[in-house]
Design a protein around this motif. Structure first.
Motif, short mmCIF file in Angstrom:
data_model
loop_
_atom_site.label_atom_id
_atom_site.label_comp_id
_atom_site.label_asym_id
_atom_site.label_seq_id
_atom_site.Cartn_x
_atom_site.Cartn_y
_atom_site.Cartn_z
N LEU A 47 -30.25 -19.63 -43.79
CA LEU A 47 -29.05 -18.81 -43.58
C LEU A 47 -27.77 -19.60 -43.82
O LEU A 47 -26.83 -19.08 -44.44
N VAL A 48 -27.74 -20.85 -43.38
CA VAL A 48 -26.55 -21.67 -43.63
C VAL A 48 -26.37 -21.88 -45.12
O VAL A 48 -25.26 -21.78 -45.65
N GLU A 50 -19.89 -18.38 -49.44
CA GLU A 50 -18.54 -18.94 -49.31
C GLU A 50 -18.00 -19.31 -50.69
O GLU A 50 -16.83 -19.07 -50.99
N THR A 51 -18.85 -19.88 -51.52
CA THR A 51 -18.44 -20.18 -52.89
C THR A 51 -18.00 -18.91 -53.59
O THR A 51 -16.95 -18.87 -54.25
N GLY A 52 -18.78 -17.85 -53.42
CA GLY A 52 -18.45 -16.57 -54.06
C GLY A 52 -17.12 -16.01 -53.61
O GLY A 52 -16.29 -15.59 -54.43
N TRP A 53 -16.88 -16.02 -52.31
CA TRP A 53 -15.60 -15.44 -51.87
C TRP A 53 -14.42 -16.35 -52.17
O TRP A 53 -13.31 -15.86 -52.41
N SER A 113 -20.75 -13.98 -45.39
CA SER A 113 -20.89 -15.41 -45.17
C SER A 113 -20.70 -15.76 -43.70
O SER A 113 -21.50 -16.51 -43.12
N PHE A 114 -19.67 -15.21 -43.07
CA PHE A 114 -19.42 -15.47 -41.65
C PHE A 114 -20.57 -14.96 -40.80
O PHE A 114 -20.98 -15.61 -39.84
N TRP A 115 -21.09 -13.78 -41.13
CA TRP A 115 -22.19 -13.21 -40.36
C TRP A 115 -23.43 -14.10 -40.43
O TRP A 115 -24.03 -14.41 -39.40
N MET A 116 -23.80 -14.53 -41.65
CA MET A 116 -24.97 -15.38 -41.80
C MET A 116 -24.79 -16.70 -41.04
O MET A 116 -25.71 -17.18 -40.38
#
Length: 104
Positions: A6-7, A14-17, A43-46
């Motif tokens: 998950l991390v 995170e790279t995508g956003w 990303s934050f949820w994962m």
């Protein structure tokens, strides 16, 4: 799913956003803006789910490191960001830090 998976996925997101921020043009382009926000939320949820089982400092640092390295590499490929010795050494040091935190 493993918290480390998950991390890793959260770091990839995170790279995508982060790249999406460039394409959103200051949130003036609707589709890239929406995709960027959705990517950030995912990303934050994962990351938050992974933090149920992992130390906060380690999980966060690994997430940031994956995102930073991924963004640096993607920016070279997509936007022609410069590649020089200091940048490469910086990425290598980030990777070394991620490995050290994961093994600690």
């Amino acid at each position: 799913m493993s918290p480390w998976v998950l991390v890793a996925l959260a770091g990839i997101m995170e790279t995508g956003w982060a790249i999406g921020l460039k394409y959103s043009d200051g949130f003036t382009r609707p589709l890239p803006s929406v995709l960027t926000v959705l990517g950030a939320l995912a990303s934050f949820w994962m990351l938050s789910v992974a933090m149920k089982d992992l130390p906060v400092g380690t999980a966060y640092a690994v997430w940031v490191g994956i995102g930073a390295v991924g963004t640096a590499v993607a920016a070279v490929v997509l936007f022609g960001d410069p590649v020089n010795l200091m940048r490469v050494l910086g990425v290598v040091l980030i990777l070394a830090g991620i490995a050290a935190l994961k093994l600690a």
